[in-house]
Design an enzyme around this catalytic site. Structure first.
Site, PDB file in Angstrom:
ATOM      1  N   TYR A   1      34.225  -2.162  24.075  1.00 47.83           N
ATOM      2  CA  TYR A   1      32.397  -2.083  24.217  1.00 47.83           C
ATOM      3  C   TYR A   1      32.321  -3.710  24.116  1.00 47.83           C
ATOM      4  CZ  TYR A   1      31.993   2.649  24.040  1.00 47.83           C
ATOM      5  OH  TYR A   1      32.168   4.107  24.012  1.00 47.83           O
TER       6      TYR A   1
ATOM      7  N   ASP B   1      25.692   6.932  25.200  1.00 46.01           N
ATOM      8  CA  ASP B   1      24.395   7.361  25.106  1.00 46.01           C
ATOM      9  C   ASP B   1      23.554   7.115  25.806  1.00 46.01           C
ATOM     10  OD1 ASP B   1      25.485   8.479  22.572  1.00 46.01           O
ATOM     11  OD2 ASP B   1      25.023   6.715  21.451  1.00 46.01           O
TER      12      ASP B   1
END
EC number: 5.4.99.12
Length: 245
Positions: free
Chosen positions: A111, A52
């Site tokens: 992540y 994002d």
């Protein structure tokens, strides 16, 4: 003709995410512009993760087809790095099987999320971490993290416009104190919904601040209602760390 995969790092601060957008600067557009300069034609690319706006990457994997077989993997890496802007860097290029699509073939994505704990902010880290000006209860966060592990319906931890199947598998969530003022949250899973990692982090911080009890995580998972979970953690603390195939 051959297929190659590039391992790419980028600073997401000045990008409107990874995926191509018609009117905004994105990582995919910069990468494919560089490919066009090198190969004199449009070349589609396929990424492992669509990060994002404001999210960074250490080990994004991007595959594409090369028709000039005389170019070595090092030639391709050097050519890309000569053209790409300073906030994108190709770490490695290697040959892969024909049609390799890292998004479809990744077995695990990892992540990392960084939280800076200090009474005062560090302005040099403002685009790299989530600054929280008070201590967190890491032991409670570790207990809460266990509720995310395994296969669950993550409807409560996705953005409203993500219509994909909400069933996802999280292999592991670790809370690591790198220093007294720096916390790493490492999330390993097969695949993730939009903003899912940031929503998980936001919920763990709620537990860490003693606003929620540990069991609240299970309650929200079972409710399958996004409105019950807190706001997403800020984008700047999140990094696509690596993928395994």
């Amino acid at each position: 003709m051959k297929w190659v995969a590039a391992t790419v790092m980028y600073d997401g601060s000045n990008f409107y995410g990874y995926q191509s957008q018609p009117t905004f600067r994105t990582v995919q557009d910069e990468f494919e512009k560089a490919l066009k300069v090198i190969f004199k034609k449009e070349i589609p690319s396929y990424a492992c993760g669509r990060t994002d706006t404001g999210v960074h990457a250490v080990g994004q994997v991007i595959s594409f087809k090369v028709e000039n077989e005389n170019m070595t993997e090092k030639n391709i890496k050097d050519a890309l790095n000569a053209i790409l802007p300073e906030d994108v860097y190709v770490k490695e290029v290697k040959e892969v099987k024909e049609g390799f699509n890292p998004r479809a073939e990744a077995k695990k994505r990892i992540y990392h999320y960084f939280i800076y704990i200090s009474e005062d902010p560090n302005i040099f880290l403002r685009d790299r971490v989530w600054w929280i000006p008070f201590a967190l209860n890491l032991e409670k966060m570790r207990q809460a993290a266990k509720y995310f592990e395994g296969e669950h319906d993550f409807t409560s931890f996705k953005t409203g416009n993500d219509e994909r199947n909400p069933i996802r598998t999280i292999y592991r969530v670790r809370i690591i104190e790198l220093r007294k003022d720096l916390i790493l949250i490492r999330v390993e899973g097969k695949s993730f919904l939009k903003r899912m990692v940031r929503n998980i982090v936001g919920s763990l911080v709620k537990v860490g601040t003693d606003v929620w009890e540990v069991e609240k995580i299970q309650e929200i998972l079972e409710a399958k209602k996004r409105a019950l979970a807190p706001a997403s953690a800020p984008a700047q603390g999140l990094y696509f760390y690596s993928a395994l195939f």
